[in-house]
Design an enzyme around this catalytic site. Structure first.
Site, PDB file in Angstrom:
ATOM      1  N   ASP A 134      45.595  20.729 -15.703  1.00 33.58           N
ATOM      2  CA  ASP A 134      45.833  19.480 -16.431  1.00 33.58           C
ATOM      3  C   ASP A 134      44.648  19.133 -17.315  1.00 33.58           C
ATOM      4  O   ASP A 134      44.800  18.710 -18.464  1.00 33.58           O
ATOM      5  CB  ASP A 134      46.066  18.323 -15.460  1.00 33.58           C
ATOM      6  CG  ASP A 134      47.198  18.608 -14.490  1.00 33.58           C
ATOM      7  OD1 ASP A 134      47.814  19.672 -14.583  1.00 33.58           O
ATOM      8  OD2 ASP A 134      47.449  17.750 -13.624  1.00 33.58           O
ATOM      9  N   PRO A 136      53.826   7.330 -17.981  1.00 38.16           N
ATOM     10  CA  PRO A 136      54.516   6.876 -16.768  1.00 38.16           C
ATOM     11  C   PRO A 136      53.733   7.243 -15.514  1.00 38.16           C
ATOM     12  O   PRO A 136      53.225   8.364 -15.393  1.00 38.16           O
ATOM     13  CB  PRO A 136      55.859   7.619 -16.827  1.00 38.16           C
ATOM     14  CG  PRO A 136      56.069   7.911 -18.276  1.00 38.16           C
ATOM     15  CD  PRO A 136      54.703   8.156 -18.836  1.00 38.16           C
ATOM     16  N   ARG A 137      53.623   6.294 -14.591  1.00 34.75           N
ATOM     17  CA  ARG A 137      52.832   6.506 -13.383  1.00 34.75           C
ATOM     18  C   ARG A 137      53.498   7.509 -12.448  1.00 34.75           C
ATOM     19  O   ARG A 137      54.699   7.521 -12.282  1.00 34.75           O
ATOM     20  CB  ARG A 137      52.652   5.185 -12.616  1.00 34.75           C
ATOM     21  CG  ARG A 137      51.797   4.155 -13.321  1.00 34.75           C
ATOM     22  CD  ARG A 137      51.514   2.969 -12.401  1.00 34.75           C
ATOM     23  NE  ARG A 137      50.640   3.340 -11.311  1.00 34.75           N
ATOM     24  CZ  ARG A 137      51.038   3.589 -10.078  1.00 34.75           C
ATOM     25  NH1 ARG A 137      52.310   3.553  -9.760  1.00 34.75           N
ATOM     26  NH2 ARG A 137      50.170   3.910  -9.138  1.00 34.75           N
ATOM     27  N   GLN A 138      52.664   8.334 -11.824  1.00 33.72           N
ATOM     28  CA  GLN A 138      53.089   9.279 -10.791  1.00 33.72           C
ATOM     29  C   GLN A 138      54.320  10.083 -11.223  1.00 33.72           C
ATOM     30  O   GLN A 138      55.229  10.331 -10.435  1.00 33.72           O
ATOM     31  CB  GLN A 138      53.361   8.534  -9.475  1.00 33.72           C
ATOM     32  CG  GLN A 138      52.112   7.901  -8.897  1.00 33.72           C
ATOM     33  CD  GLN A 138      52.362   7.187  -7.564  1.00 33.72           C
ATOM     34  OE1 GLN A 138      53.514   6.976  -7.173  1.00 33.72           O
ATOM     35  NE2 GLN A 138      51.306   6.813  -6.875  1.00 33.72           N
ATOM     36  N   GLY A 193      48.588  11.437 -15.733  1.00 39.36           N
ATOM     37  CA  GLY A 193      48.129  10.184 -16.314  1.00 39.36           C
ATOM     38  C   GLY A 193      46.721   9.802 -15.916  1.00 39.36           C
ATOM     39  O   GLY A 193      45.959   9.265 -16.726  1.00 39.36           O
ATOM     40  N   SER A 194      46.338  10.091 -14.666  1.00 33.46           N
ATOM     41  CA  SER A 194      44.987   9.743 -14.214  1.00 33.46           C
ATOM     42  C   SER A 194      43.931  10.544 -14.954  1.00 33.46           C
ATOM     43  O   SER A 194      42.935   9.997 -15.438  1.00 33.46           O
ATOM     44  CB  SER A 194      44.858   9.987 -12.705  1.00 33.46           C
ATOM     45  OG  SER A 194      45.661   9.098 -11.968  1.00 33.46           O
ATOM     46  N   SER A 195      44.135  11.864 -15.055  1.00 30.46           N
ATOM     47  CA  SER A 195      43.120  12.682 -15.721  1.00 30.46           C
ATOM     48  C   SER A 195      43.064  12.410 -17.218  1.00 30.46           C
ATOM     49  O   SER A 195      42.038  12.643 -17.859  1.00 30.46           O
ATOM     50  CB  SER A 195      43.353  14.169 -15.448  1.00 30.46           C
ATOM     51  OG  SER A 195      44.568  14.593 -15.988  1.00 30.46           O
ATOM     52  N   ALA A 196      44.155  11.888 -17.802  1.00 29.03           N
ATOM     53  CA  ALA A 196      44.108  11.508 -19.215  1.00 29.03           C
ATOM     54  C   ALA A 196      43.111  10.375 -19.430  1.00 29.03           C
ATOM     55  O   ALA A 196      42.355  10.363 -20.406  1.00 29.03           O
ATOM     56  CB  ALA A 196      45.493  11.094 -19.702  1.00 29.03           C
TER      57      ALA A 196
END
Length: 363
Positions: free
Chosen positions: A173, A120-122, A127-130
């Site tokens: 993260d 899920p975004r934000q 999620g970005s670093s994944a």
């Protein structure tokens, strides 16, 4: 090492969403953290050899075609300008520069990178670093240099890639996603200055009690949370420094509680982590930064006696039901009435190979 046939046919690597169990956000302030990864949410990056180097846009997350101008504006207002292409480009740059600076030779072959994600975004689930972590794993295996870049340093590369894009974050993260599973982390200044990274200890995921994830359909912007607090910390603000030291201590105490399977203590520590961040220390992070929806998720959980705190900077909450399944049913009902999604967490296992785990023990 990736098999030659796998490289020729194409690589696929994934990285899981992350939950900060205790200690966040002290990782940005030479603190400590306990984090784990979630099996149900992940980002996948695919790499296949190609004549030219191509970063392939995602058909949904990197959308550039719209039915109309109002649709474009609506999309930007709800999801911003962000997609995964910029993340893939950034890690390619950081990876290449790291290899050049450390005399790691790379074969002269091109590739195409593409990605997908169901994180899920934000939502404070990293999620970005994944996406960046999964891409780094592809690059390590495509160029066959995994053995030349220490596991402990890979989170730094992921963070450097995100810094390229102005993303404000800490190492927690990225460590959790590089290692997978449950990890205790110590980011003390002495260790960071001496080693260039923290001390990271993978733990048995079976030490964790049943935990629940709560998140909202309309998440917050987790990128702005650290802004003023970090500057105050850098300026030597005694109040901020004292608060961050206590937050870091919670992770150390939580580590002990997990080893003893003292879940009553763990529940207390989780509540204290949130209280330090938003209640006792509202001067540190005000409600405008934390977000009313995020605070409400915690309040809904606590209304039925459930311990809870943010998974990261906001957008999602991790919850522990001290009284077991009956209390979990109350939590599900309360979240449903409040319009929040709730599910039991399935913890992802460690993603490190036996060789990489062995290398950690001798470093």
């Amino acid at each position: 090492m990736a098999a030659a046939t796998e490289v020729e046919m194409g690589l696929e690597r994934c990285a899981y969403a992350r939950v900060g169990l205790l200690g966040n956000p002290s990782d940005v302030y030479n603190g400590k953290a306990l984090s784990f990864t979630i099996a149900d949410f992940s980002a996948t990056v695919r790499l296949r050899p190609s004549p030219e180097l191509l970063i392939q846009p995602h058909p949904h997350h990197d959308l550039v075609a719209f039915p109309s101008l109002p649709h474009l504006v609506s999309r930007l207002q709800s999801e911003g300008y962000y997609g995964g292409v910029r993340l893939l480009m950034a890690i390619c740059k950081v990876f290449y520069n790291h290899c050049i600076q450390n005399n790691i030779s790379l074969k002269a072959e091109n590739f195409t990178l593409s990605y997908d994600t169901n994180i899920p975004r934000q939502a404070g689930l990293s999620g970005s670093s994944a996406i960046v972590c999964a891409a780094l794993n592809c690059l390590l295996d495509f160029y066959d240099v995994r053995h030349l870049i220490k596991v402990e340093l890979r989170p730094n590369l992921i963070l450097d890639a995100e810094k390229e894009l102005g993303i404000v974050a800490g190492l927690q993260d990225r460590v959790a996603q590089v290692y997978g599973g449950l990890v205790y982390m110590d980011f003390s200044k002495e260790q960071m200055d001496k080693l260039g990274h923290g001390i990271y200890r993978p733990l048995d995921v079976n030490l964790l009690p049943p935990l629940y994830l709560i998140y909202a359909e309309n998440p917050s912007d987790s990128g702005k949370v650290h802004s003023t607090v970090r500057q105050r910390w850098l300026n030597g603000d005694e109040f901020i420094i004292s608060c961050m030291k206590e937050v870091a201590q919670l992770a150390l105490d939580g580590h002990r509680a997990l080893l003893q399977k003292d879940y009553t203590q763990l529940a207390r520590l989780m509540n204290r982590n949130f209280d330090l961040r938003s209640c006792d220390c509202r001067e540190m992070f005000g409600d405008d930064v934390l977000g009313s929806v995020n605070i409400k998720m915690v309040e809904v959980a606590r209304s039925v006696g459930v311990s809870s705190k943010f998974t990261g900077s906001g957008g999602a909450v991790v919850a522990l039901c001290p009284d077991g399944e009956a209390q979990a049913e109350l939590l599900h009902k309360a979240c449903q009435e409040a319009g929040f999604v709730v599910q039991q967490i399935k913890v992802a296992p460690s993603v490190l190979s036996d060789e990489e785990l062995t290398s950690l023990s001798i470093c």
